[in-house]
Motif scaffolding. Structure first.
Motif, PDB file in Angstrom:
ATOM      1  N   GLN A  68      21.488  46.762   4.509  1.00  0.00           N
ATOM      2  CA  GLN A  68      22.583  47.046   3.592  1.00  0.00           C
ATOM      3  C   GLN A  68      23.536  45.862   3.448  1.00  0.00           C
ATOM      4  N   HIS A  69      23.037  44.674   3.766  1.00  0.00           N
ATOM      5  CA  HIS A  69      23.927  43.508   3.689  1.00  0.00           C
ATOM      6  C   HIS A  69      24.388  43.290   2.242  1.00  0.00           C
ATOM      7  N   PRO A  70      25.698  43.054   2.027  1.00  0.00           N
ATOM      8  CA  PRO A  70      26.212  42.950   0.645  1.00  0.00           C
ATOM      9  C   PRO A  70      25.670  41.772  -0.145  1.00  0.00           C
ATOM     10  N   LEU A  71      25.083  40.785   0.503  1.00  0.00           N
ATOM     11  CA  LEU A  71      24.528  39.655  -0.243  1.00  0.00           C
ATOM     12  C   LEU A  71      23.158  39.960  -0.856  1.00  0.00           C
ATOM     13  N   LEU A  72      22.466  40.957  -0.346  1.00  0.00           N
ATOM     14  CA  LEU A  72      21.112  41.245  -0.833  1.00  0.00           C
ATOM     15  C   LEU A  72      21.052  41.518  -2.337  1.00  0.00           C
ATOM     16  N   PRO A  73      21.964  42.342  -2.891  1.00  0.00           N
ATOM     17  CA  PRO A  73      21.899  42.559  -4.346  1.00  0.00           C
ATOM     18  C   PRO A  73      22.071  41.275  -5.143  1.00  0.00           C
ATOM     19  N   TRP A  74      22.943  40.404  -4.696  1.00  0.00           N
ATOM     20  CA  TRP A  74      23.180  39.163  -5.438  1.00  0.00           C
ATOM     21  C   TRP A  74      21.987  38.226  -5.335  1.00  0.00           C
ATOM     22  N   LEU A  75      21.374  38.190  -4.167  1.00  0.00           N
ATOM     23  CA  LEU A  75      20.161  37.377  -4.024  1.00  0.00           C
ATOM     24  C   LEU A  75      19.041  37.922  -4.892  1.00  0.00           C
ATOM     25  N   ALA A  76      18.939  39.262  -4.962  1.00  0.00           N
ATOM     26  CA  ALA A  76      17.919  39.866  -5.825  1.00  0.00           C
ATOM     27  C   ALA A  76      18.132  39.464  -7.281  1.00  0.00           C
ATOM     28  N   LEU A  77      19.383  39.473  -7.711  1.00  0.00           N
ATOM     29  CA  LEU A  77      19.689  39.094  -9.093  1.00  0.00           C
ATOM     30  C   LEU A  77      19.368  37.622  -9.337  1.00  0.00           C
ATOM     31  N   GLN A  78      19.709  36.773  -8.381  1.00  0.00           N
ATOM     32  CA  GLN A  78      19.462  35.341  -8.548  1.00  0.00           C
ATOM     33  C   GLN A  78      17.980  35.032  -8.666  1.00  0.00           C
ATOM     34  N   HIS A  79      17.140  35.875  -8.079  1.00  0.00           N
ATOM     35  CA  HIS A  79      15.700  35.600  -8.065  1.00  0.00           C
ATOM     36  C   HIS A  79      14.930  36.500  -9.029  1.00  0.00           C
ATOM     37  N   THR A  80      15.646  37.046 -10.002  1.00  0.00           N
ATOM     38  CA  THR A  80      14.991  37.835 -11.042  1.00  0.00           C
ATOM     39  C   THR A  80      14.965  37.044 -12.338  1.00  0.00           C
ATOM     40  N   ALA A  81      13.787  36.792 -12.854  1.00  0.00           N
ATOM     41  CA  ALA A  81      13.638  35.988 -14.062  1.00  0.00           C
ATOM     42  C   ALA A  81      14.297  36.671 -15.254  1.00  0.00           C
ATOM     43  N   GLY A  82      14.962  35.870 -16.081  1.00  0.00           N
ATOM     44  CA  GLY A  82      15.521  36.391 -17.323  1.00  0.00           C
ATOM     45  C   GLY A  82      16.861  37.078 -17.192  1.00  0.00           C
ATOM     46  N   ILE A  83      17.464  37.022 -16.033  1.00  0.00           N
ATOM     47  CA  ILE A  83      18.786  37.624 -15.850  1.00  0.00           C
ATOM     48  C   ILE A  83      19.782  36.525 -15.501  1.00  0.00           C
ATOM     49  N   GLY A  84      20.731  36.300 -16.404  1.00  0.00           N
ATOM     50  CA  GLY A  84      21.766  35.310 -16.170  1.00  0.00           C
ATOM     51  C   GLY A  84      23.020  35.949 -15.589  1.00  0.00           C
ATOM     52  N   PRO A  85      24.059  35.164 -15.389  1.00  0.00           N
ATOM     53  CA  PRO A  85      25.282  35.677 -14.768  1.00  0.00           C
ATOM     54  C   PRO A  85      25.919  36.848 -15.515  1.00  0.00           C
ATOM     55  N   ILE A  86      25.933  36.810 -16.849  1.00  0.00           N
ATOM     56  CA  ILE A  86      26.604  37.869 -17.611  1.00  0.00           C
ATOM     57  C   ILE A  86      25.874  39.198 -17.433  1.00  0.00           C
ATOM     58  N   ARG A  87      24.571  39.173 -17.627  1.00  0.00           N
ATOM     59  CA  ARG A  87      23.799  40.413 -17.481  1.00  0.00           C
ATOM     60  C   ARG A  87      23.777  40.880 -16.029  1.00  0.00           C
ATOM     61  N   ALA A  88      23.747  39.922 -15.117  1.00  0.00           N
ATOM     62  CA  ALA A  88      23.732  40.272 -13.699  1.00  0.00           C
ATOM     63  C   ALA A  88      24.984  41.037 -13.299  1.00  0.00           C
ATOM     64  N   CYS A  89      26.137  40.584 -13.767  1.00  0.00           N
ATOM     65  CA  CYS A  89      27.386  41.257 -13.412  1.00  0.00           C
ATOM     66  C   CYS A  89      27.447  42.659 -14.024  1.00  0.00           C
TER      67      CYS A  89
END
Length: 365
Positions: free
Chosen positions: A8-29
């Motif tokens: 449940q580490h809070p960084l995991l969701p952000w790392l998942a977003l960073q490593h998902t193709a086609g998702i930039g900062p705006i869509r990620a947030c």
């Protein structure tokens, strides 16, 4: 990985977003706001118009990267990892939709929230460019501004050094991971920045090497952290103009110091001024634009009482470009030996400097 207590580490969701193709900062947030921290079990994930490949990537925990990041952070108490929703993520940068999802910081976190002025410019400054940076930075520091730049050789490095010499705080945004100071010659400067209460910042993982495509992205962080960007000296194809362009997109003020049209290193600044950047001749030109937006953190000091010029007829003929002694004597219509004697007196008093080929006017703080 499962069983390590990091599920449940809070960084995991952000790392998942960073490593998902086609998702930039705006869509990620937007996804993060909609789904919260329960990435891997959320039934709403399927309703987010994501492809099967993206869904698989989002549901793949980046255990190895997380453990490596935590090891980096825990090895030094001055190291910090700031996700977009972290309380210490700089608010001004966060207000721009394209802000990085994660920042890696080494140094003092409070420095990120200071009123900052970005100073950028060529890696190969002229004598005039160097002197302009050395003259303006101390005045901006005295006004309460932190100086932000990119740690590059040239104007960037001079700006960091001038801020530190004045006792100010300066921040450096790197185009590499924080384990790889670039350029290497500025390793000592980087340590001085941290020791002086400033910080090193990067969106690259700490172990990433400097790569060409990192630096334009780095520039948007420099401008995003700052109230305004001052371009001291830059050619027309300079990377500093990328920073200025990002500043405009982010709603920041853009300033530029003009230069002689014959100087190729001034072409970019002159072009910026033609396009609407504010022309800067002294620090107050920057401060008067920013003081209203800095919550009183930046202030304008009254000008000092003007000092009487010694030998004004001689000083009028010594500019910021190298001028030969015989040319100065010809302009002043005085004997060369007398002019040389007075130039030595002026040099001792700090009004001029001797350089190869003659003399130049010194920039007095």
């Amino acid at each position: 990985m499962p069983g390590t207590g990091l599920e449940q580490h809070p960084l995991l969701p952000w790392l998942a977003l960073q490593h998902t193709a086609g998702i930039g900062p705006i869509r990620a947030c937007k996804l993060r706001a909609k789904l919260g921290a329960s990435w891997f079990d959320s039934p709403a994930l399927k309703a987010c118009a994501l492809s099967d490949e993206q869904l698989a990537q989002l549901r793949t925990p980046q255990w190895q990267i997380l453990e490596r990041l935590l090891a980096w952070q825990q090895s030094n108490p001055s190291r910090h990892i700031l996700s977009w929703d972290h309380r210490d993520y700089p608010a001004l940068l966060k207000s721009w939709p394209g802000a990085p999802l994660m920042l890696f910081v080494e140094g003092a976190l409070p420095a990120l929230s200071l009123a900052q002025i970005a100073i950028v410019g060529t890696r190969h400054p002229s004598y005039v460019g160097r002197e302009n940076a050395k003259a303006l930075v101390p005045q901006l520091v005295d006004a309460g501004a932190a100086i932000t730049s990119g740690l590059a050789i040239g104007i960037d490095g001079l700006s960091h050094q001038a801020a530190l010499a004045r006792g100010g705080i300066t921040l450096a945004v790197l185009g590499s991971g924080l384990e790889h100071c670039y350029p290497k010659r500025h390793q000592r400067l980087a340590m001085d920045i941290i020791g002086g209460g400033g910080a090193l910042i990067s969106e690259c993982y700490p172990w990433e090497s400097p790569l060409a495509h990192h630096f334009p992205r780095r520039n948007r962080i420099i401008s995003g952290l700052s109230l305004g960007v001052l371009v001291v000296e830059a050619a027309e194809r300079s990377g500093s103009l990328i920073t200025a362009r990002f500043a405009l997109e982010q709603g920041r003020e853009v300033f530029a110091i003009p230069g002689a049209w014959q100087n190729p290193q001034a072409g970019g600044c002159n072009r910026l001024i033609q396009q609407g950047a504010k022309l800067v001749c002294e620090a107050s030109d920057v401060l008067e634009e920013l003081v209203a937006f800095s919550d009183a953190a930046i202030k304008i000091h009254p000008p000092a009482t003007e000092e009487l010029l010694p030998y004004p007829d001689l000083l009028d003929n010594v500019g910021l470009e190298t001028t030969a002694v015989d040319l100065i004597a010809s302009r002043c219509q005085q004997p060369v030996q007398e002019v040389l004697t007075r130039l030595v007196e002026l040099e001792l008093a700090g009004w001029v400097e001797s350089v190869p080929g003659g003399y130049v006017r010194a920039r007095r703080g």
